[in-house]
Design a protein around this motif. Structure first.
Motif, PDB file in Angstrom:
ATOM      1  N   THR A 159       0.724  -1.315   0.042  1.00 25.35           N
ATOM      2  CA  THR A 159       0.031   0.006  -0.034  1.00 25.35           C
ATOM      3  C   THR A 159       1.070   1.188   0.041  1.00 25.35           C
ATOM      4  O   THR A 159       2.105   1.180   0.325  1.00 25.35           O
ATOM      5  CB  THR A 159      -0.934  -0.076   1.228  1.00 25.35           C
ATOM      6  N   GLY A 160       0.136   2.489  -0.269  1.00 25.74           N
ATOM      7  CA  GLY A 160       0.870   3.626  -0.229  1.00 25.74           C
ATOM      8  C   GLY A 160       1.681   3.970  -1.329  1.00 25.74           C
ATOM      9  O   GLY A 160       2.090   5.072  -1.442  1.00 25.74           O
ATOM     10  N   LEU A 161       1.451   3.268  -2.537  1.00 22.56           N
ATOM     11  CA  LEU A 161       2.286   3.848  -3.810  1.00 22.56           C
ATOM     12  C   LEU A 161       1.260   4.728  -4.559  1.00 22.56           C
ATOM     13  O   LEU A 161      -0.089   4.586  -4.659  1.00 22.56           O
ATOM     14  CB  LEU A 161       2.383   2.679  -4.749  1.00 22.56           C
ATOM     15  N   ALA A 162       1.680   5.814  -4.615  1.00 20.78           N
ATOM     16  CA  ALA A 162       1.228   7.142  -5.385  1.00 20.78           C
ATOM     17  C   ALA A 162      -0.044   7.523  -4.162  1.00 20.78           C
ATOM     18  O   ALA A 162      -0.967   8.015  -4.560  1.00 20.78           O
ATOM     19  CB  ALA A 162       0.450   6.966  -6.560  1.00 20.78           C
ATOM     20  N   GLY A 163       0.269   7.352  -2.807  1.00 15.41           N
ATOM     21  CA  GLY A 163      -0.458   7.918  -1.638  1.00 15.41           C
ATOM     22  C   GLY A 163      -1.507   6.683  -1.573  1.00 15.41           C
ATOM     23  O   GLY A 163      -1.354   5.997  -0.241  1.00 15.41           O
ATOM     24  N   ALA A 194      -1.401   7.222 -12.534  1.00 17.87           N
ATOM     25  CA  ALA A 194      -0.772   6.196 -13.235  1.00 17.87           C
ATOM     26  C   ALA A 194       1.027   6.738 -13.309  1.00 17.87           C
ATOM     27  O   ALA A 194       1.869   5.893 -13.032  1.00 17.87           O
ATOM     28  CB  ALA A 194      -0.926   5.826 -14.697  1.00 17.87           C
ATOM     29  N   ARG A 195       0.864   7.866 -13.746  1.00 21.11           N
ATOM     30  CA  ARG A 195       2.245   8.507 -13.875  1.00 21.11           C
ATOM     31  C   ARG A 195       3.091   8.609 -12.592  1.00 21.11           C
ATOM     32  O   ARG A 195       4.252   8.088 -12.177  1.00 21.11           O
ATOM     33  CB  ARG A 195       2.277   9.962 -14.373  1.00 21.11           C
ATOM     34  N   LYS A 196       2.281   8.774 -11.369  1.00 24.84           N
ATOM     35  CA  LYS A 196       2.987   8.775  -9.816  1.00 24.84           C
ATOM     36  C   LYS A 196       3.239   7.615  -9.609  1.00 24.84           C
ATOM     37  O   LYS A 196       4.451   7.409  -9.007  1.00 24.84           O
ATOM     38  CB  LYS A 196       1.941   9.588  -9.021  1.00 24.84           C
ATOM     39  N   MET A 197       2.391   6.453  -9.892  1.00 27.07           N
ATOM     40  CA  MET A 197       2.756   4.997  -9.502  1.00 27.07           C
ATOM     41  C   MET A 197       4.155   4.719 -10.070  1.00 27.07           C
ATOM     42  O   MET A 197       4.973   4.190  -9.607  1.00 27.07           O
ATOM     43  CB  MET A 197       1.531   4.260  -9.844  1.00 27.07           C
ATOM     44  N   VAL A 198       4.308   5.121 -11.368  1.00 27.08           N
ATOM     45  CA  VAL A 198       5.282   4.762 -12.326  1.00 27.08           C
ATOM     46  C   VAL A 198       6.637   5.318 -11.802  1.00 27.08           C
ATOM     47  O   VAL A 198       7.790   4.864 -11.275  1.00 27.08           O
ATOM     48  CB  VAL A 198       5.181   5.262 -13.855  1.00 27.08           C
ATOM     49  N   GLU A 199       6.466   6.723 -11.421  1.00 30.31           N
ATOM     50  CA  GLU A 199       7.663   7.712 -10.825  1.00 30.31           C
ATOM     51  C   GLU A 199       7.873   7.011  -9.439  1.00 30.31           C
ATOM     52  O   GLU A 199       9.257   7.129  -8.986  1.00 30.31           O
ATOM     53  CB  GLU A 199       7.165   9.214 -10.774  1.00 30.31           C
ATOM     54  N   GLU A 200       6.965   6.553  -8.854  1.00 32.11           N
ATOM     55  CA  GLU A 200       7.540   6.015  -7.378  1.00 32.11           C
ATOM     56  C   GLU A 200       8.008   4.666  -7.443  1.00 32.11           C
ATOM     57  O   GLU A 200       7.883   4.001  -6.310  1.00 32.11           O
ATOM     58  CB  GLU A 200       5.874   6.205  -6.451  1.00 32.11           C
ATOM     59  N   GLY A 201       8.042   4.089  -8.666  1.00 39.92           N
ATOM     60  CA  GLY A 201       8.545   2.654  -8.625  1.00 39.92           C
ATOM     61  C   GLY A 201       7.820   1.426  -8.779  1.00 39.92           C
ATOM     62  O   GLY A 201       8.073   0.325  -8.543  1.00 39.92           O
TER      63      GLY A 201
END
Length: 389
Positions: free
Chosen positions: A48-52, A137-144
């Motif tokens: 949990t917590g990926l992209a908030g 989606a972009r934020k999830m990708v940026e966060e790994g």
């Protein structure tokens, strides 16, 4: 493929529960908690917590390919006008795009596959926040996302009004357009409305500019190019008897080809710099780049076509359909990982209301249909070996 009735009933209950408690992008706390709790109950590894508020559930069943399946979770800032028993309880917020249904379908698929284990490899169930305009989606990708969970391919579905239930639409290239937004500031000289000669009127210049921008797709691009330029907001003026100093225009640009996207941007900048000048007005523009073109990779798109054809029959599969000029941030995942995005028909006996409509409600007939498509695709991508290990 048989799916037990109790699972369908549960999935419909989850869907309606989510519909009654919609949450905007990056605020999907109740939704992500429900998703994570269910996944843990079924024995999946949960991150949990990926992209908030994002959730990734992992289901492993021996060595083999690694595939991601994605659902979006967020709602829209719309006041629901329909009156279903599960109507939104959140003022001004509703699931007007069917993300409640997408989430319920993927949850039910995770439960089914955790019980049957009819695959060989690893599945990542990706529950994404903030698809609507906020770039989850972009934020999830940026966060790994793809570093923490390397995948051979990732897939996403979306319900699609205008197509009948029992059909699938998929392309080997573009499915949805790119999205960029802009803000244009036109600055003149304020004056009394009865004495326009003493000032420079940005409202008149704005009117000309709005019409001129529509000539870009009509006259400055090839008829074979795909672009939409829309001015969606006009702000200016405070008093009825005063010509204002400044007017602001906001809008969006949507394209299906990268080179067209660049050309449209350059043309809009040229219009803003030159067209207001004869009115005594200066123009400036700020860009807010959004999503790229949602462009399927050919092999994953063919996998979707094959799976849907096997499940539904080839006549039920729309291949190389005209792309939509709407946008989808799953495009950011497709830039980082091979995959495909496809539509499943939403029209039952009564045609569905359009997406983003205040009367829209997800067609629960699609629950079974969506689970079966995911199940068939997984069986095809991660087949159970017939040889002894």
């Amino acid at each position: 493929m048989t799916i037990r009735d109790t699972l369908i009933e549960e999935a419909i209950c989850w869907r309606r529960q989510l519909h009654a408690c919609p949450e905007l992008g990056y605020q999907e706390h109740h939704t992500s908690q429900l998703v994570a709790t269910k996944l843990r109950e079924w024995g999946l590894q949960v991150h949990t917590g990926l992209a908030g508020t994002g959730v990734v559930g992992t289901l492993e069943n021996g060595p083999g390919p690694v595939v991601g399946l994605r659902a979006d979770m967020d709602a829209l800032p719309i006041t629901e006008l329909g009156n279903p028993a599960h109507k939104s309880t959140q003022p001004g917020v509703m699931h007007a795009c069917g993300h409640d249904g997408h989430t319920a379908i993927l949850l039910a698929t995770a439960r089914l596959l955790s019980e049957t284990r009819q695959f060989r490899g690893t599945l990542h169930f990706v529950f994404q926040p903030a698809e609507e305009n906020l770039g989850g989606a972009r934020k999830m990708v940026e966060e790994g996302l793809f570093t923490l969970f390397p995948m051979d391919a990732i897939y996403a579905l979306h319900n699609w009004p205008g197509l009948p239930v029992g059909t699938v639409a998929v392309n080997s290239g573009a499915m949805m357009a790119s999205l960029d937004s802009f803000e244009i500031t036109l600055t003149g000289k304020s004056c009394h409305a009865a004495m326009p000669e003493s000032g420079a009127d940005p409202i008149v210049a704005a009117a000309d500019l709005i019409l001129a921008l529509q000539t870009i797709p009509a006259r400055r691009l090839s008829p074979l190019a795909s672009a939409v330029v829309s001015v969606t907001q006009i702000n200016g003026g405070e008093a009825i008897n005063v010509i204002p100093e400044q007017v602001t225009l906001r809008g969006t640009v949507r394209c299906l080809q990268g080179e067209v996207r660049s050309k449209v941007r350059a043309l809009i900048e040229e219009f803003v710099a030159t067209l207001p000048a004869p009115f005594g007005i200066s123009g400036a523009i700020s860009w807010y780049p959004g999503y790229p073109v949602t462009k399927n990779h050919p092999q994953p798109a063919q996998q979707v076509r094959d799976a849907a054809s096997k499940l539904l029959g080839s006549d039920a599969v729309r291949w190389d359909v005209p792309p939509s000029m709407a946008s989808e941030d799953f495009a950011c995942m497709l830039e980082a990982c091979p995959g495909a995005y496809f539509w499943i028909g939403a029209d039952g006996a009564t045609p569905s209301q359009p997406l983003h409509n205040a009367w829209y409600d997800f067609n629960d007939q699609l629950i079974t249909h969506g689970i079966r498509i995911w199940q068939q695709l997984v069986a095809q991508l991660l087949p159970v070996s017939t040889k002894a290990d």
